[in-house]
Design a protein around this motif. Structure first.
Motif, mmCIF file in Angstrom:
data_model
loop_
_atom_site.group_PDB
_atom_site.id
_atom_site.type_symbol
_atom_site.label_atom_id
_atom_site.label_comp_id
_atom_site.label_asym_id
_atom_site.label_seq_id
_atom_site.Cartn_x
_atom_site.Cartn_y
_atom_site.Cartn_z
ATOM 1 N N GLY A 14 -1.200 6.213 8.558
ATOM 2 C CA GLY A 14 -0.499 6.100 9.825
ATOM 3 C C GLY A 14 0.971 6.462 9.778
ATOM 4 O O GLY A 14 1.430 7.216 8.922
ATOM 5 N N ILE A 15 1.719 5.871 10.717
ATOM 6 C CA ILE A 15 3.106 6.281 10.941
ATOM 7 C C ILE A 15 4.106 5.477 10.116
ATOM 8 O O ILE A 15 5.304 5.781 10.143
ATOM 9 N N GLY A 16 3.674 4.445 9.410
ATOM 10 C CA GLY A 16 4.567 3.693 8.536
ATOM 11 C C GLY A 16 5.466 2.705 9.236
ATOM 12 O O GLY A 16 6.499 2.316 8.693
ATOM 13 N N LEU A 17 5.082 2.264 10.436
ATOM 14 C CA LEU A 17 5.907 1.312 11.165
ATOM 15 C C LEU A 17 5.809 -0.086 10.569
ATOM 16 O O LEU A 17 6.758 -0.858 10.596
ATOM 17 N N VAL A 18 4.640 -0.428 10.018
ATOM 18 C CA VAL A 18 4.404 -1.733 9.404
ATOM 19 C C VAL A 18 4.270 -1.540 7.900
ATOM 20 O O VAL A 18 3.479 -0.705 7.449
ATOM 21 N N VAL A 19 5.026 -2.302 7.127
ATOM 22 C CA VAL A 19 4.998 -2.181 5.667
ATOM 23 C C VAL A 19 4.830 -3.560 5.037
ATOM 24 O O VAL A 19 4.838 -4.585 5.728
ATOM 25 N N SER A 20 4.691 -3.571 3.740
ATOM 26 C CA SER A 20 4.536 -4.832 3.014
ATOM 27 C C SER A 20 5.860 -5.581 2.949
ATOM 28 O O SER A 20 6.935 -4.998 3.074
ATOM 29 N N ASP A 21 5.747 -6.900 2.737
ATOM 30 C CA ASP A 21 6.926 -7.739 2.607
ATOM 31 C C ASP A 21 6.639 -8.817 1.573
ATOM 32 O O ASP A 21 5.555 -9.407 1.570
ATOM 33 N N ILE A 22 7.581 -9.080 0.705
ATOM 34 C CA ILE A 22 7.375 -10.049 -0.374
ATOM 35 C C ILE A 22 7.191 -11.459 0.178
ATOM 36 O O ILE A 22 6.384 -12.240 -0.323
ATOM 37 N N ALA A 23 7.921 -11.790 1.241
ATOM 38 C CA ALA A 23 7.868 -13.156 1.765
ATOM 39 C C ALA A 23 6.821 -13.336 2.859
ATOM 40 O O ALA A 23 6.134 -14.348 2.913
ATOM 41 N N THR A 24 6.685 -12.359 3.745
ATOM 42 C CA THR A 24 5.827 -12.524 4.921
ATOM 43 C C THR A 24 4.596 -11.628 4.921
ATOM 44 O O THR A 24 3.918 -11.517 5.933
ATOM 45 N N ALA A 25 4.289 -10.994 3.819
ATOM 46 C CA ALA A 25 3.123 -10.103 3.669
ATOM 47 C C ALA A 25 3.333 -8.786 4.388
ATOM 48 O O ALA A 25 3.205 -7.713 3.796
ATOM 49 N N VAL A 26 3.647 -8.810 5.693
ATOM 50 C CA VAL A 26 3.917 -7.578 6.427
ATOM 51 C C VAL A 26 5.172 -7.765 7.267
ATOM 52 O O VAL A 26 5.533 -8.889 7.639
ATOM 53 N N THR A 27 5.815 -6.645 7.585
ATOM 54 C CA THR A 27 7.023 -6.696 8.403
ATOM 55 C C THR A 27 7.300 -5.301 8.955
ATOM 56 O O THR A 27 6.569 -4.343 8.666
ATOM 57 N N LEU A 28 8.350 -5.197 9.757
ATOM 58 C CA LEU A 28 8.768 -3.911 10.293
ATOM 59 C C LEU A 28 9.336 -3.049 9.173
ATOM 60 O O LEU A 28 10.128 -3.520 8.357
ATOM 61 N N GLY A 29 8.926 -1.796 9.121
ATOM 62 C CA GLY A 29 9.358 -0.931 8.034
ATOM 63 C C GLY A 29 10.009 0.343 8.518
ATOM 64 O O GLY A 29 11.117 0.344 9.022
ATOM 65 N N ALA A 30 9.274 1.464 8.347
ATOM 66 C CA ALA A 30 9.770 2.774 8.758
ATOM 67 C C ALA A 30 11.043 3.170 8.022
ATOM 68 O O ALA A 30 11.967 3.734 8.602
#
Length: 542
Positions: A192-208
């Motif tokens: 996909g477009i990479g708007l959602v990425v991994s996060d160490i604390a919350t599993a997923v977060t806003l990326g891009a």
């Protein structure tokens, strides 16, 4: 041009081909099926690049060096050759599956090696570069056996009786859950477009964030902690360390492509997906730009060199018929392949066919035996070429939304996969951010199935909601179905158990229907009062 196309459509509809695929009966025509096939194929063409990369991470049939060095140059070279062969394998298996589905079941459903199952095949069964307990050959043999068992369930009809036990709220929630799964894929980077990425604390977060600011996430296994050479990276990354959130030009280009598709869909352009994906792909092919699919590094140079070949047919020297009789440790893998393939296929087919309005009250559809048999045969065929299970693809929903209604779409998709045997360098160069917008849009359109859920009934509401939530968040159609069915069974079982102690099962009423009934009662009561007044007046006059 429009008159010419209309004349061809009319001629095909009246031809034996049109009658075979029931084009007129289903309100479709050749041009619509062709556009739908293009939309479906372009939405799932990423599998030609992604699947070979994932399966080749298993090491394939390449022998592990005696030194134990998993990054030995000769070993890595062998794996690179396997990866190229797997492009041909993926195209062949997908082509066969599409032809089988289109000609046998007359459904606009395309097939290819399943995402998720290929990762399980590589990283859980065989292990990264053969570090697991099961060999590549044993895993392929397990896939072959699983395909035959699935075929038996489909041909004998046992599959139908298993599906009948799927509760109504799960059936209604499945299309929307698959839509959420599609949108989940479209929002990420791998497809996909990479708007959602991994996060160490919350599993997923806003990326891009751009490539230069991405920090790969690895599994901190004991081997990785002891030696960084054994750290297995993936497409997962975080933007936490370097920042740069919402500064990725690729994400913004993907969003632009999505907006273009949405606007064209609003004006009822059936080619909206094709135009949007083609637009983003074409721009991404220019080098030395912020959105190029061919950056100036080793990976980008390798992609570009492969892209410049335009036409390339890879031989099948290493992955053809990789079977063995050593199956002592493959039992768990066999069972897992079977139930995941069975539930994934069931959920996908029911979801897509439900979106077309062809599922009956019993939760079945015409030629379902052929549909499931086609899926099983494709899995058997794919195992011969060293692949994980082949399954029906949820991306077929993009073709359905473009108007596809018959198996002619699947046949066209099969033809496109046949062409990809020769033009794999071109097809494999469609970037993920060109596809993500289409997946998000299709997901939103499939959410309308939730309108059928009895939200006033807490049992149905909880079942449907859990199905929709678990499916994308666990990255598995099968787990979503298991969660939904499990919730329904536990709640219904509890209600029936309590009746043994005199506690009646709660009755849930539709508040809107109750309000309508009250309105009708009030109207009838008013009419009776008016009639009674008229009769009294008549009596007085008499």
């Amino acid at each position: 041009m429009g008159v010419f196309i209309d004349s061809i459509d009319e001629a095909v509809n009246e031809s034996p081909v049109g009658r075979f695929f029931e084009l007129k009966e289903r309100g479709s025509k050749l041009s619509i099926e062709f556009r739908g096939a293009l939309a479906t194929f372009m939405s799932m063409a990423y599998i030609l690049a992604v699947n070979p990369r994932i399966i080749s991470d298993s090491g394939g049939p390449c022998p592990v060096p005696e030194s134990g060095n998993l990054f030995d140059p000769e070993y890595s070279s062998c794996i690179e050759g396997v990866k190229k062969e797997l492009i041909t394998s993926t195209a062949l298996a997908s082509m066969f599956g599409c032809f089988a589905m289109g000609l046998g079941a007359n459904l606009p459903v395309a097939l290819a090696p399943g995402m998720g199952m290929n990762a399980y095949f590589t990283y859980s069964v065989v292990g990264f570069r053969g570090t697991g307990n099961i060999s590549y050959e044993s895993a392929c043999t397990a896939v072959l056996i699983e395909g035959f068992i699935f075929l038996f369930l489909a041909v004998t009809g046992i599959r139908y009786w298993i599906i009948k036990f799927i509760p109504e709220p799960v059936r209604f929630a499945t299309p929307a859950a698959i839509g959420a799964f599609l949108a989940h894929l479209g929002l990420q980077t791998a497809e996909g477009i990479g708007l959602v990425v991994s996060d160490i604390a919350t599993a997923v977060t806003l990326g891009a964030c751009p490539l230069s600011k991405r920090t790969p996430i690895v599994a901190l296994t004991p081997d990785c902690a002891a030696n960084t050479n054994f750290c297995v990276t993936s497409d997962a990354y975080t933007c936490d360390d370097e920042g740069g959130v919402m500064t990725s030009a690729m994400t913004w280009l993907g969003l632009l492509g999505m907006v273009i598709m949405l606007i064209l869909l609003a004006y009822r352009w059936r080619s909206a997906f094709i135009v949007g994906i083609s637009f983003v792909t074409f721009i991404s092919w220019f080098r030395d730009t912020a959105v190029t699919y061919f950056p100036n590094d080793d990976i980008g140079d390798a992609r570009f060199e492969y892209f410049k070949q335009v036409v390339s047919i890879e031989p099948l020297d290493k992955v053809l018929a990789p079977f063995t009789n050593e199956l002592s440790d493959a039992g768990v893998a066999l069972f897992t392949f079977l139930y995941v393939d069975f539930l994934d296929t069931s959920g996908t087919l029911l979801g897509i066919v439900s979106a077309m309005g062809y599922v009956n009250e019993e939760g079945d559809f015409s030629k379902s035996h052929f549909a499931y048999s086609a899926d099983a045969l494709a899995t058997i065929f794919g195992s011969i070429f060293g692949l994980s299970p082949v399954t029906s693809y949820i991306e077929s929903g993009s073709g359905v939304e473009a108007g596809s209604r018959t198996g002619l779409t699947a046949v066209f998709c099969g033809f496109f996969f046949f062409l990809s045997l020769f033009f794999a360098p071109i097809i494999a160069s469609i970037p993920a951010w060109a596809i993500g917008g289409a997946l998000i849009i299709v997901g939103s359109l499939m959410a309308r199935s939730l309108a059928k859920v009895k939200w006033y009934d807490i049992t149905d509401a909880a079942t449907a909601f859990i199905t929709v939530m678990v499916m994308p968040l666990t990255y598995s159609i099968a787990y979503g179905l298991i969660a939904g069915i499990g919730t329904y069974v536990v709640l219904q079982g509890t209600f029936h158990f309590l009746t043994l102690f005199g506690i009646e099962k709660p009755v849930f009423e539709d508040p809107e229907l109750s309000q309508q009934e009250k309105s009708v009662d009030q109207t009838n009561s008013t009419k009776k009062d008016e009639k009674s007044d008229e009769e009294d007046a008549d009596d007085e006059n008499a």
